[in-house]
Scaffold this active site. Sequence first.
Site, PDB file in Angstrom:
ATOM      1  N   HIS A  27       0.809  -1.237   0.000  1.00  0.00           N
ATOM      2  CA  HIS A  27       0.000   0.000   0.000  1.00  0.00           C
ATOM      3  C   HIS A  27       0.841   1.286   0.000  1.00  0.00           C
ATOM      4  O   HIS A  27       0.727   2.141   0.850  1.00  0.00           O
ATOM      5  CB  HIS A  27      -1.114   0.000   1.052  1.00  0.00           C
ATOM      6  CG  HIS A  27      -0.728  -0.234   2.489  1.00  0.00           C
ATOM      7  ND1 HIS A  27       0.221   0.485   3.143  1.00  0.00           N
ATOM      8  CD2 HIS A  27      -1.226  -1.104   3.401  1.00  0.00           C
ATOM      9  CE1 HIS A  27       0.299   0.071   4.391  1.00  0.00           C
ATOM     10  NE2 HIS A  27      -0.557  -0.892   4.574  1.00  0.00           N
ATOM     11  N   HIS A  81      -4.949  -8.784  14.958  1.00  0.00           N
ATOM     12  CA  HIS A  81      -5.074  -7.549  14.166  1.00  0.00           C
ATOM     13  C   HIS A  81      -5.924  -7.851  12.943  1.00  0.00           C
ATOM     14  O   HIS A  81      -5.712  -8.859  12.263  1.00  0.00           O
ATOM     15  CB  HIS A  81      -3.663  -7.096  13.771  1.00  0.00           C
ATOM     16  CG  HIS A  81      -3.581  -5.863  12.937  1.00  0.00           C
ATOM     17  ND1 HIS A  81      -4.539  -4.869  12.936  1.00  0.00           N
ATOM     18  CD2 HIS A  81      -2.625  -5.449  12.068  1.00  0.00           C
ATOM     19  CE1 HIS A  81      -4.158  -3.915  12.102  1.00  0.00           C
ATOM     20  NE2 HIS A  81      -3.018  -4.238  11.557  1.00  0.00           N
ATOM     21  N   GLU A  83      -6.251  -6.179  10.031  1.00  0.00           N
ATOM     22  CA  GLU A  83      -5.818  -5.828   8.665  1.00  0.00           C
ATOM     23  C   GLU A  83      -5.628  -7.106   7.838  1.00  0.00           C
ATOM     24  O   GLU A  83      -5.176  -8.140   8.335  1.00  0.00           O
ATOM     25  CB  GLU A  83      -4.537  -4.985   8.691  1.00  0.00           C
ATOM     26  CG  GLU A  83      -4.308  -4.302   7.349  1.00  0.00           C
ATOM     27  CD  GLU A  83      -3.267  -3.179   7.384  1.00  0.00           C
ATOM     28  OE1 GLU A  83      -2.564  -3.016   8.397  1.00  0.00           O
ATOM     29  OE2 GLU A  83      -3.167  -2.458   6.364  1.00  0.00           O
ATOM     30  N   ASP A  85      -3.696  -8.360   5.672  1.00  0.00           N
ATOM     31  CA  ASP A  85      -2.470  -9.156   5.514  1.00  0.00           C
ATOM     32  C   ASP A  85      -2.382 -10.233   6.602  1.00  0.00           C
ATOM     33  O   ASP A  85      -1.646 -11.212   6.447  1.00  0.00           O
ATOM     34  CB  ASP A  85      -1.207  -8.283   5.495  1.00  0.00           C
ATOM     35  CG  ASP A  85      -1.148  -7.239   6.585  1.00  0.00           C
ATOM     36  OD1 ASP A  85      -2.197  -6.849   7.115  1.00  0.00           O
ATOM     37  OD2 ASP A  85      -0.031  -6.797   6.912  1.00  0.00           O
ATOM     38  N   HIS A 147      -1.060  -1.551  15.161  1.00  0.00           N
ATOM     39  CA  HIS A 147      -1.118  -0.535  14.132  1.00  0.00           C
ATOM     40  C   HIS A 147      -2.513   0.059  13.910  1.00  0.00           C
ATOM     41  O   HIS A 147      -2.645   1.168  13.407  1.00  0.00           O
ATOM     42  CB  HIS A 147      -0.592  -1.227  12.853  1.00  0.00           C
ATOM     43  CG  HIS A 147      -0.795  -0.578  11.573  1.00  0.00           C
ATOM     44  ND1 HIS A 147      -1.169  -1.217  10.439  1.00  0.00           N
ATOM     45  CD2 HIS A 147      -0.651   0.719  11.219  1.00  0.00           C
ATOM     46  CE1 HIS A 147      -1.243  -0.392   9.432  1.00  0.00           C
ATOM     47  NE2 HIS A 147      -0.938   0.779   9.865  1.00  0.00           N
ATOM     48  N   ASP A 166       2.046  -6.556  14.263  1.00  0.00           N
ATOM     49  CA  ASP A 166       2.823  -5.606  13.454  1.00  0.00           C
ATOM     50  C   ASP A 166       4.024  -5.006  14.200  1.00  0.00           C
ATOM     51  O   ASP A 166       5.030  -4.651  13.568  1.00  0.00           O
ATOM     52  CB  ASP A 166       1.923  -4.445  12.999  1.00  0.00           C
ATOM     53  CG  ASP A 166       1.127  -4.765  11.737  1.00  0.00           C
ATOM     54  OD1 ASP A 166       1.481  -5.727  11.031  1.00  0.00           O
ATOM     55  OD2 ASP A 166       0.151  -4.048  11.459  1.00  0.00           O
ATOM     56  N   TYR A 194      10.227   0.115   8.316  1.00  0.00           N
ATOM     57  CA  TYR A 194       8.885  -0.328   8.709  1.00  0.00           C
ATOM     58  C   TYR A 194       8.296   0.651   9.731  1.00  0.00           C
ATOM     59  O   TYR A 194       7.142   1.093   9.613  1.00  0.00           O
ATOM     60  CB  TYR A 194       8.990  -1.734   9.299  1.00  0.00           C
ATOM     61  CG  TYR A 194       7.677  -2.373   9.641  1.00  0.00           C
ATOM     62  CD1 TYR A 194       7.019  -3.189   8.724  1.00  0.00           C
ATOM     63  CD2 TYR A 194       7.073  -2.166  10.879  1.00  0.00           C
ATOM     64  CE1 TYR A 194       5.815  -3.781   9.032  1.00  0.00           C
ATOM     65  CE2 TYR A 194       5.875  -2.746  11.193  1.00  0.00           C
ATOM     66  CZ  TYR A 194       5.246  -3.561  10.268  1.00  0.00           C
ATOM     67  OH  TYR A 194       4.043  -4.142  10.579  1.00  0.00           O
ATOM     68  N   HIS A 225       5.573  -9.818  10.604  1.00  0.00           N
ATOM     69  CA  HIS A 225       6.312  -9.621   9.348  1.00  0.00           C
ATOM     70  C   HIS A 225       7.803  -9.795   9.616  1.00  0.00           C
ATOM     71  O   HIS A 225       8.323  -9.286  10.614  1.00  0.00           O
ATOM     72  CB  HIS A 225       6.125  -8.201   8.801  1.00  0.00           C
ATOM     73  CG  HIS A 225       4.716  -7.853   8.443  1.00  0.00           C
ATOM     74  ND1 HIS A 225       4.066  -8.351   7.333  1.00  0.00           N
ATOM     75  CD2 HIS A 225       3.820  -7.034   9.048  1.00  0.00           C
ATOM     76  CE1 HIS A 225       2.839  -7.856   7.279  1.00  0.00           C
ATOM     77  NE2 HIS A 225       2.662  -7.061   8.313  1.00  0.00           N
TER      78      HIS A 225
END
Length: 405
Positions: A27, A81, A83, A85, A147, A166, A194, A225
């Site tokens: 993104h 989380h 999101e 991903d 996040h 995250d 990051y 990640h």
Amino acid sequence: MILLQAHQIKPKVYWVGGIDWDIRNFHGYTTHRGTTYNAYLIIDKKIVLVDTVKHYLFDEMLARIRTVIDPAKIDYIISNHVEMDHSGSLPKLVDVAPNATIVTSTRGEKGLQRHYKKNWKFHVVQSRDALNIGKRTLHFVHIPMVHWPDSMVTYVPSDKLLLPNDAFGQHIASPERFDDELGWAVVREEAAKYYANIVLPYGGQVQKALAAVTALDIDMIAPSHGVIWRSHIADIIKEYTHWASHETKQRAVIVYDSMWGSTERIAHALWEGMEAEGIPVTMRNLKTTHISDVITDVLLSKMVLLGSPTLNNGMLPTMGAFLTYLKGLRPQNRIGFVFGSYGWGGQAVGDIEKILNDLSWDLPEKSVNINYVPDGSELNEVKNIGKKIARYTKVQKSKNKINER
Ligand code: FEO
């Protein structure tokens, strides 16, 4: 059929994530090294999966889980989380693990329902709640805005293992799973990028999360990640502490674009002046460097100098895009300077200044805006301004040693 392995990271705790070798734009953030979406499988009396992977890597995650256990036996899926991903594989996973209960925060439940519109079994946990799964008890701590508002960490005290999603992540695709296998320099560089691109606006919330996390007994941090921290835990917590406080280094980044070379010549004169005063300077031409790399330099630099010529009564679109990004990420406690060139009008410099004033940056020197092409004496004056900004910054540092590195 995919044949990929789970990697044991603790006794009966496995990394079963997906490696996104090809992604180069996350993104708007350039991910030069690709990334991973990390999921963790805990085998106990209850079978637990912590987070999932992007939807297109579901088969890879499932293959890794299958090397350890039949996925139908999963009892709990922790969603730290919302999101996508990390939650993107939930719909397919619940199909193969129909008895699984999704454990998440209140906002996590709302977010997952808004994303997927499914009638899943949820178990909502508040911050500090615990869940016994046999020999282990999982603990949950909410870390809103690190996040998203729904974000939480899962902590496994018996394994001294923190699963913070995250937080502490890096976008790195690699066969290595641990920080020491890749080396501090690479992992720190990607962790900084990051932080600059994902976490920077939330310094206050990061400080609260760090206070909660550093009170825990931890010998492994397994983010969602990149690689897992086992050898550089103290180092990365120290870096996060600096970044969350908007602490910087005594260095400068000069960010500019140019039409016919005048603004570039001003940028170079500033570089010469600052270097003469012993300040390390990074030059970032917005034609050649992506804004997500430039923002990493801003994370680390006390001085940020911004230059654009005037085009069509405003700044160049490259600078406009960078400043839009900068405004959203809101780095604080910077010393700024604005410069540019123009044929007529000359509005770019004032427009940039306004944005830096809105960020409450310190602008100790009057901006420079040069008509058409700078001459030798104008460039000498610009070099002197570079020296003055460098000296000003050194004085600020000696006044306030605690806040700068
Ligand atoms: Fe890696 Fe906020 O998702």
